[in-house]
Design a protein around this motif. Structure first.
Motif, PDB file in Angstrom:
ATOM      1  N   TYR A 160     136.282  55.511  61.102  1.00  0.00           N
ATOM      2  CA  TYR A 160     137.099  56.470  60.378  1.00  0.00           C
ATOM      3  C   TYR A 160     137.155  56.129  58.893  1.00  0.00           C
ATOM      4  O   TYR A 160     137.369  56.995  58.073  1.00  0.00           O
ATOM      5  N   SER A 161     136.965  54.875  58.566  1.00  0.00           N
ATOM      6  CA  SER A 161     137.049  54.482  57.159  1.00  0.00           C
ATOM      7  C   SER A 161     135.776  54.796  56.405  1.00  0.00           C
ATOM      8  O   SER A 161     135.749  54.836  55.185  1.00  0.00           O
ATOM      9  N   GLU A 162     134.683  55.026  57.098  1.00  0.00           N
ATOM     10  CA  GLU A 162     133.403  55.300  56.437  1.00  0.00           C
ATOM     11  C   GLU A 162     133.232  56.804  56.326  1.00  0.00           C
ATOM     12  O   GLU A 162     132.470  57.427  57.053  1.00  0.00           O
ATOM     13  N   ALA A 163     133.963  57.412  55.392  1.00  0.00           N
ATOM     14  CA  ALA A 163     133.984  58.875  55.265  1.00  0.00           C
ATOM     15  C   ALA A 163     132.606  59.431  54.929  1.00  0.00           C
ATOM     16  O   ALA A 163     132.183  60.465  55.456  1.00  0.00           O
ATOM     17  N   GLU A 164     131.906  58.764  54.032  1.00  0.00           N
ATOM     18  CA  GLU A 164     130.601  59.297  53.628  1.00  0.00           C
ATOM     19  C   GLU A 164     129.617  59.283  54.785  1.00  0.00           C
ATOM     20  O   GLU A 164     128.843  60.233  54.977  1.00  0.00           O
ATOM     21  N   LYS A 165     129.650  58.227  55.565  1.00  0.00           N
ATOM     22  CA  LYS A 165     128.734  58.133  56.702  1.00  0.00           C
ATOM     23  C   LYS A 165     129.031  59.233  57.716  1.00  0.00           C
ATOM     24  O   LYS A 165     128.129  59.844  58.274  1.00  0.00           O
ATOM     25  N   CYS A 166     130.331  59.493  57.937  1.00  0.00           N
ATOM     26  CA  CYS A 166     130.702  60.536  58.883  1.00  0.00           C
ATOM     27  C   CYS A 166     130.243  61.897  58.398  1.00  0.00           C
ATOM     28  O   CYS A 166     129.752  62.723  59.173  1.00  0.00           O
ATOM     29  N   THR A 167     130.442  62.136  57.125  1.00  0.00           N
ATOM     30  CA  THR A 167     130.010  63.425  56.574  1.00  0.00           C
ATOM     31  C   THR A 167     128.511  63.601  56.740  1.00  0.00           C
ATOM     32  O   THR A 167     128.012  64.678  57.085  1.00  0.00           O
ATOM     33  N   GLN A 168     127.765  62.511  56.494  1.00  0.00           N
ATOM     34  CA  GLN A 168     126.301  62.577  56.621  1.00  0.00           C
ATOM     35  C   GLN A 168     125.895  62.858  58.085  1.00  0.00           C
ATOM     36  O   GLN A 168     125.017  63.675  58.342  1.00  0.00           O
ATOM     37  N   VAL A 169     126.586  62.191  59.039  1.00  0.00           N
ATOM     38  CA  VAL A 169     126.293  62.428  60.452  1.00  0.00           C
ATOM     39  C   VAL A 169     126.563  63.880  60.807  1.00  0.00           C
ATOM     40  O   VAL A 169     125.776  64.529  61.489  1.00  0.00           O
ATOM     41  N   LYS A 170     127.693  64.417  60.317  1.00  0.00           N
ATOM     42  CA  LYS A 170     128.040  65.800  60.617  1.00  0.00           C
ATOM     43  C   LYS A 170     126.979  66.752  60.072  1.00  0.00           C
ATOM     44  O   LYS A 170     126.550  67.680  60.758  1.00  0.00           O
ATOM     45  N   GLU A 171     126.544  66.501  58.855  1.00  0.00           N
ATOM     46  CA  GLU A 171     125.552  67.402  58.259  1.00  0.00           C
ATOM     47  C   GLU A 171     124.216  67.310  58.979  1.00  0.00           C
ATOM     48  O   GLU A 171     123.530  68.320  59.186  1.00  0.00           O
ATOM     49  N   GLU A 172     123.846  66.108  59.435  1.00  0.00           N
ATOM     50  CA  GLU A 172     122.580  65.958  60.143  1.00  0.00           C
ATOM     51  C   GLU A 172     122.611  66.693  61.479  1.00  0.00           C
ATOM     52  O   GLU A 172     121.656  67.378  61.841  1.00  0.00           O
ATOM     53  N   ILE A 173     123.735  66.534  62.207  1.00  0.00           N
ATOM     54  CA  ILE A 173     123.842  67.203  63.508  1.00  0.00           C
ATOM     55  C   ILE A 173     123.822  68.707  63.316  1.00  0.00           C
ATOM     56  O   ILE A 173     123.152  69.431  64.038  1.00  0.00           O
ATOM     57  N   LYS A 174     124.582  69.184  62.323  1.00  0.00           N
ATOM     58  CA  LYS A 174     124.632  70.622  62.088  1.00  0.00           C
ATOM     59  C   LYS A 174     123.266  71.174  61.701  1.00  0.00           C
ATOM     60  O   LYS A 174     122.839  72.224  62.166  1.00  0.00           O
ATOM     61  N   GLN A 175     122.580  70.405  60.848  1.00  0.00           N
ATOM     62  CA  GLN A 175     121.257  70.865  60.425  1.00  0.00           C
ATOM     63  C   GLN A 175     120.293  70.900  61.606  1.00  0.00           C
ATOM     64  O   GLN A 175     119.522  71.831  61.770  1.00  0.00           O
ATOM     65  N   GLU A 176     120.398  69.896  62.492  1.00  0.00           N
ATOM     66  CA  GLU A 176     119.526  69.864  63.658  1.00  0.00           C
ATOM     67  C   GLU A 176     119.812  71.043  64.581  1.00  0.00           C
ATOM     68  O   GLU A 176     118.905  71.651  65.125  1.00  0.00           O
ATOM     69  N   GLU A 177     121.121  71.372  64.750  1.00  0.00           N
ATOM     70  CA  GLU A 177     121.474  72.512  65.601  1.00  0.00           C
ATOM     71  C   GLU A 177     120.958  73.808  65.006  1.00  0.00           C
ATOM     72  O   GLU A 177     120.493  74.696  65.715  1.00  0.00           O
ATOM     73  N   GLU A 178     121.063  73.912  63.674  1.00  0.00           N
ATOM     74  CA  GLU A 178     120.635  75.154  63.019  1.00  0.00           C
ATOM     75  C   GLU A 178     119.136  75.349  63.138  1.00  0.00           C
ATOM     76  O   GLU A 178     118.645  76.460  63.327  1.00  0.00           O
ATOM     77  N   GLU A 179     118.404  74.255  63.012  1.00  0.00           N
ATOM     78  CA  GLU A 179     116.948  74.377  62.976  1.00  0.00           C
ATOM     79  C   GLU A 179     116.360  74.558  64.368  1.00  0.00           C
ATOM     80  O   GLU A 179     115.341  75.221  64.514  1.00  0.00           O
ATOM     81  N   LYS A 180     117.017  74.050  65.390  1.00  0.00           N
ATOM     82  CA  LYS A 180     116.366  74.019  66.688  1.00  0.00           C
ATOM     83  C   LYS A 180     117.368  74.318  67.796  1.00  0.00           C
ATOM     84  O   LYS A 180     118.332  73.614  67.967  1.00  0.00           O
ATOM     85  N   LEU A 181     117.168  75.413  68.526  1.00  0.00           N
ATOM     86  CA  LEU A 181     117.975  75.744  69.688  1.00  0.00           C
ATOM     87  C   LEU A 181     117.018  76.020  70.839  1.00  0.00           C
ATOM     88  O   LEU A 181     116.250  76.985  70.813  1.00  0.00           O
ATOM     89  N   ILE A 182     117.042  75.148  71.817  1.00  0.00           N
ATOM     90  CA  ILE A 182     116.172  75.290  72.980  1.00  0.00           C
ATOM     91  C   ILE A 182     117.050  75.640  74.178  1.00  0.00           C
ATOM     92  O   ILE A 182     117.987  74.912  74.516  1.00  0.00           O
ATOM     93  N   LEU A 183     116.736  76.747  74.797  1.00  0.00           N
ATOM     94  CA  LEU A 183     117.522  77.213  75.931  1.00  0.00           C
ATOM     95  C   LEU A 183     116.975  76.645  77.237  1.00  0.00           C
ATOM     96  O   LEU A 183     115.762  76.632  77.453  1.00  0.00           O
ATOM     97  N   ASP A 184     117.885  76.204  78.105  1.00  0.00           N
ATOM     98  CA  ASP A 184     117.485  75.670  79.402  1.00  0.00           C
ATOM     99  C   ASP A 184     117.187  76.765  80.419  1.00  0.00           C
ATOM    100  O   ASP A 184     116.521  76.526  81.421  1.00  0.00           O
ATOM    101  N   SER A 185     117.722  77.950  80.179  1.00  0.00           N
ATOM    102  CA  SER A 185     117.505  79.055  81.111  1.00  0.00           C
ATOM    103  C   SER A 185     117.483  80.375  80.356  1.00  0.00           C
ATOM    104  O   SER A 185     117.883  80.443  79.182  1.00  0.00           O
ATOM    105  N   ASN A 186     117.028  81.406  81.004  1.00  0.00           N
ATOM    106  CA  ASN A 186     116.925  82.725  80.396  1.00  0.00           C
ATOM    107  C   ASN A 186     118.315  83.313  80.196  1.00  0.00           C
ATOM    108  O   ASN A 186     119.079  83.460  81.157  1.00  0.00           O
ATOM    109  N   PRO A 187     118.682  83.677  78.962  1.00  0.00           N
ATOM    110  CA  PRO A 187     120.019  84.244  78.722  1.00  0.00           C
ATOM    111  C   PRO A 187     120.293  85.509  79.534  1.00  0.00           C
ATOM    112  O   PRO A 187     121.449  85.823  79.815  1.00  0.00           O
ATOM    113  N   LEU A 188     119.245  86.238  79.876  1.00  0.00           N
ATOM    114  CA  LEU A 188     119.458  87.449  80.676  1.00  0.00           C
ATOM    115  C   LEU A 188     120.037  87.121  82.047  1.00  0.00           C
ATOM    116  O   LEU A 188     120.637  87.983  82.690  1.00  0.00           O
ATOM    117  N   GLU A 189     119.876  85.881  82.491  1.00  0.00           N
ATOM    118  CA  GLU A 189     120.366  85.471  83.800  1.00  0.00           C
ATOM    119  C   GLU A 189     121.674  84.680  83.713  1.00  0.00           C
ATOM    120  O   GLU A 189     122.186  84.203  84.715  1.00  0.00           O
TER     121      GLU A 189
END
Length: 893
Positions: A793-822
């Motif tokens: 919790y004390s490493e604010a910059e590191k946390c912010t960087q982790v959040k941005e990396e995860i968000k960027q990864e989610e934005e760039e890549k979404l792989i579906l496990d099943s067909n949304p129609l189902e």
């Protein structure tokens, strides 16, 4: 069956309009209802419809009460023969067969038609020209078959002789004279004489006189004891202990008074009473049709010494081990409750094969019911195997008992009317608390002394359907908190288009709050009818109430019973509060010694906790306006916020000059925050709150469901420890500026909607931004992305960087496990919860949005159907677009 149920409903309506029947002091404790000083008929009358609505319970079906169904049947039976006038030639008659009955209506078929139903016809017993078989011969009338079948037989005389042989003719007394068209119950009149079997000796009878007939439930008095009612018996006319006068002599049984009253008279007095009653019965015999539905007793297979379980007849709250102590013949036996004490109290019952309340050994164990051990039993836990060895007795076989699992459609929480076992003259409102096999446990409402739940068989003739007492003009003991009987006028939420338009708004006087005089036509309690109350959402809402939520309330409530309408309005006000608990506390203080009030319990839900308080609500229409003004004054809002007056554009109180900002400025200085809210200690300096932090704190308070009555605290973490006692100290915080309170909801409100507000959390879209300051954002983001990473919790910059990396990864890549129609609705909800729109997942659940529906959602659709603001709607659509892109990439081809 449906016809008979409707018949009861018709009887209830008829009785509703008829004057009260004279009261008899022997009908239990009826006097208690008239003993309260200052009470009126409205205070003691009871209405089943309102009671069922208020309790949310259902009535036991009429078809479950076999004895009541039988009592409503006609005296005429299918297959009976009678003579009826020909339709084509009224001067001639022909023999007809009764096909079916419906009250006093008979469906007939002329003899000779065989199985041809095309010529069946209905006739009314009271008006049709009907006669018993043989009437034409006695009165020189022509007996002629209908023209349509005249040529069917060559010799009609021979046909009739063959057809009538062994047939039963309709009784002459039911077709002519004062008994015409009456059913068996109606044939039993006051002073009718019947033979009653002794409660212990099946071969001993005595004559009883009918004192009262309540829908077939007979109040009987022994002949010879006409001057006292202490030994009166209450039995339903179908009880097998009742027989026609002469039955005892015919079967060579004893005619003696019961042992417990024998000593009250001399032998000569009993003899004189008996002779007189036999003469009266011979002169005015009770029609045999009364006993046509009495079931024949079947032979039993019990032997002396057999063990069984039985409901204690003296205390029908317990099931006890019992023994067969005597067998009279193949129809009757004596069952005695086991008592192992040196001087046992003998509790015996005269039983037959189909007696109610006798059960096979181990019945309680198999049905999870407590078996009361015999008195004097030394063991700790009762065990049938050990007990049988100790007694050297065998268990009665199952074939000795009737079907023990037949419940007749009764279920838990159903309501009915039941006889009080401790006072057979009293019938009470009853609730089914449990059903086990063919036994029910009933809780009787309204008793003077608390009583345990008593046990009754599903085929008992001491239970009746809802409305039976009213249909038969008999007093029903209501619950202690009686509901008034009136012409049913429930508080109805009315849409704007249904508002009365006969009086122009500008002509309504604004200097007073007049109470419209309710229409009392056809009702005896118009003074208890509340006028229509208007929710004037344009008026000043004060420091306690959220203006946005007030705007979502229906525009009017009522008319209806004062307590019901005002309770509904107060519940709405509580749900529209910033802190419902604070409003509930204020409402407790609203009272006036001059009011004719009734105490009602109101609930408030806030942050996962439920608060309850008793509030005084006025009962008469002349006090409604004053009550509304008092409540508004207590909540420091416009006196017309809810009142009998409809406010048009401008409020007569000129309340538009007030704002919550001004209120906070003038009153807040006198009520500064004494202590900071929990979790905000670091943001307080000398009693002043940092503006930015305070704004976020207020927004988190507002994140609740639209209707608090079913609210689920979505932000319980970090706030559950805040108790109701803390609320007065943070009053300034909860009454923040109007911009931060109502703007969250104003653009979502459609005041023209006629629908009752749903329970869907409209403003849950603000949850994420308002709660990010309460919880570590990196941890939340990591959890939602299912990629937890260690951080500090004390490493604010590191946390912010982790959040941005995860968000960027989610934005760039979404792989579906099943067909949304189902995808199912559950799959959609699961996906939404993994995004930053997780607070909106409940909307998808409530609106049953599956994968196919998800792919069809667009920004306008989301805004319109989900009633979201533009920002949250765009975020949600962004996640939906990601699914669409992934769908096209993975499954479209």
């Amino acid at each position: 069956m449906e016809t008979r149920a409707s018949f009861i409903a018709t009887m209830r309506e008829t009785q509703h309009l008829s004057p009260e029947k004279g009261q008899s002091p022997a009908n239990g404790n009826r006097e208690q209802f008239d003993s309260d000083e200052g009470s009126s008929i409205e205070d003691t009358d009871f209405n089943w419809d309102e009671f069922l609505e208020e309790t949310g319970a259902s009535a036991a079906p009429h078809t479950s009460f076999k004895h009541v169904e039988i009592s409503l049947q006609s005296s005429f039976q299918p297959g009976m023969k009678l003579e009826v006038a020909n339709k084509s030639n009224p001067d001639t008659y022909w023999v007809a067969t009764i096909i079916t009955t419906c009250g006093q209506l008979l469906l007939l078929r002329y003899c000779g038609y065989g199985d041809d139903r095309r010529a069946d016809f209905w006739c009314d017993v009271m008006t049709a020209d009907l006669h018993p078989v043989g009437w034409c011969t006695q009165n020189n009338k022509v007996l002629m078959p209908p023209d349509a079948i005249k040529e069917k037989y060559m010799d009609w005389t021979e046909f009739l002789i063959h057809d009538l042989t062994g047939a039963r003719t309709a009784p002459a007394n039911l077709l002519e004279g004062p008994l015409r068209g009456k059913n068996p119950v109606d044939l039993i009149t006051v002073d009718s004489l019947i033979e009653l079997q002794d409660s212990q000796n099946p071969f001993q009878y005595w004559i009883v006189s009918v004192v009262e007939n309540v829908g077939g439930r007979l109040r009987l008095r022994y002949v010879g004891l006409e001057e006292t009612e202490s030994y009166d018996q209450w039995l339903f006319y179908l009880d097998c202990r009742l027989r026609p006068v002469g039955w005892c002599q015919e079967n060579k049984y004893r005619m003696d008074p019961p042992a417990d009253i024998y000593s009250l008279k001399t032998i000569s007095e009993w003899k004189c009473a008996l002779e007189k009653s036999l003469n009266d019965a011979a002169n005015f015999p009770l029609p045999m049709e009364v006993f046509k539905d009495h079931a024949d007793l079947r032979s039993h297979f019990f032997t002396v010494g057999m063990k069984l379980e039985a409901v204690n007849i003296r205390e029908p709250f317990h099931i006890c081990p019992a023994s067969v102590t005597k067998v009279f013949n193949n129809h009757y036996l004596q069952v005695t409750i086991d008592d192992l004490r040196p001087e046992p109290s003998k509790i015996s019952m005269l039983c037959h094969a189909d007696s109610l309340g006798i059960l096979p050994v181990q019945w309680c164990l198999k049905n999870g019911v407590n078996l009361t051990p015999p008195k004097g039993y030394s063991g700790q836990d009762f065990d049938w195997a050990d007990y049988q060895k100790q007694c050297g007795a065998e268990a009665a076989p199952h074939l000795c008992f009737r079907n023990t699992s037949f419940s007749r459609g009764f279920t838990k929480n159903m309501k009915l009317e039941a006889v009080n076992p401790r006072n057979p003259a009293e019938i009470c409102v009853a609730s089914i608390t449990s059903v086990k096999g063919r036994l029910m446990w009933l809780h009787l409402e309204g008793l003077q002394m608390p009583s345990p739940e008593y046990i009754v068989d599903v085929e008992s003739m001491d239970i009746f359907p809802v409305g039976w007492c009213e249909a038969n003009a008999y007093n029903l003991t209501p619950p202690h908190k009686a509901v008034l009987r009136r012409k049913r006028r429930i508080a109805v939420v009315q849409p704007e288009k249904q508002l009365p338009s006969t009086v122009p708004v500008e002509k309504i006087p604004h200097d007073l709050c007049p109470v419209p005089q309710p229409d009392t036509t056809g009702t005896s309690n118009g003074r208890y009818c509340c006028p229509q109350l208007y929710i004037n959402h344009r008026c000043f809402s004060g420091p306690y109430l959220n203006k946005g939520r007030i705007a979502e309330l229906p525009q009017s409530v009522g008319p209806g019973k004062c307590v019901l309408v005002l309770k509904e309005v107060l519940s709405m006000v509580i749900n529209a509060a910033y802190k419902p608990g604070s409003v509930l506390r204020e409402l407790q203080l609203v009272e006036d010694p001059q009011w004719n009030f009734q105490e009602e319990t109101l609930k408030a839900k806030y942050r996962g906790k439920t608060y309850r308080a008793t509030v005084k609500i006025v009962r008469t229409s002349d006090q409604v306006a004053d009550f509304c003004r008092r409540v508004c004054a207590k909540l420091e809002c416009c006196p017309n916020l809810f009142s009998p007056v409809l406010v048009a554009e401008v409020c007569p109180e000129n309340c538009s000059i007030h704002t919550k900002t001004k209120y906070t400025y003038y009153y807040g200085k006198r009520k500064r925050i004494i202590k900071p809210p929990i979790g905000e200690n670091n943001n307080m300096k000398s009693g002043h709150v940092k503006p930015a932090r305070r704004r976020k704190r207020r927004k988190s308070i507002f994140v609740q469901k639209k209707r608090r009555s079913t609210a689920v605290d979505l932000n319980a973490a970090g706030s559950a420890e805040e108790s109701e006692d803390d609320e007065p100290d943070v009053i300034e915080d909860e009454t923040g500026s109007e911009e931060t309170s109502s703007e969250l909801r104003d653009d979502q409100t459609d005041t023209s909607s006629a629908e009752v507000p749903s329970t869907r959390p409209r403003r849950a879209v603000t949850l994420r931004s308002s709660t990010e300051s309460d919880r570590p954002p990196p941890m939340e983001r990591a959890r939602r992305s299912r990629r937890p990473q260690p951080h500090s919790y004390s490493e604010a910059e590191k946390c912010t960087q982790v959040k941005e990396e995860i968000k960027q990864e989610e934005e760039e890549k979404l792989i579906l496990d099943s067909n949304p129609l189902e995808w199912t609705v559950t799959d959609v909800v699961r996906f939404i919860k993994l995004t930053d729109c997780a607070p909106l997942a409940k909307i998808f659940q409530e609106q049953d949005i599956d994968g196919q529906a998800l792919l069809l959602l667009t920004l306008p659709t989301v805004q319109e159907c989900m009633e979201l603001k533009l920002g949250p709607a765009i975020k949600l659509c962004h996640q939906i677009e990601r699914v669409k892109v992934a769908f096209y990439a993975q499954y479209a081809n």
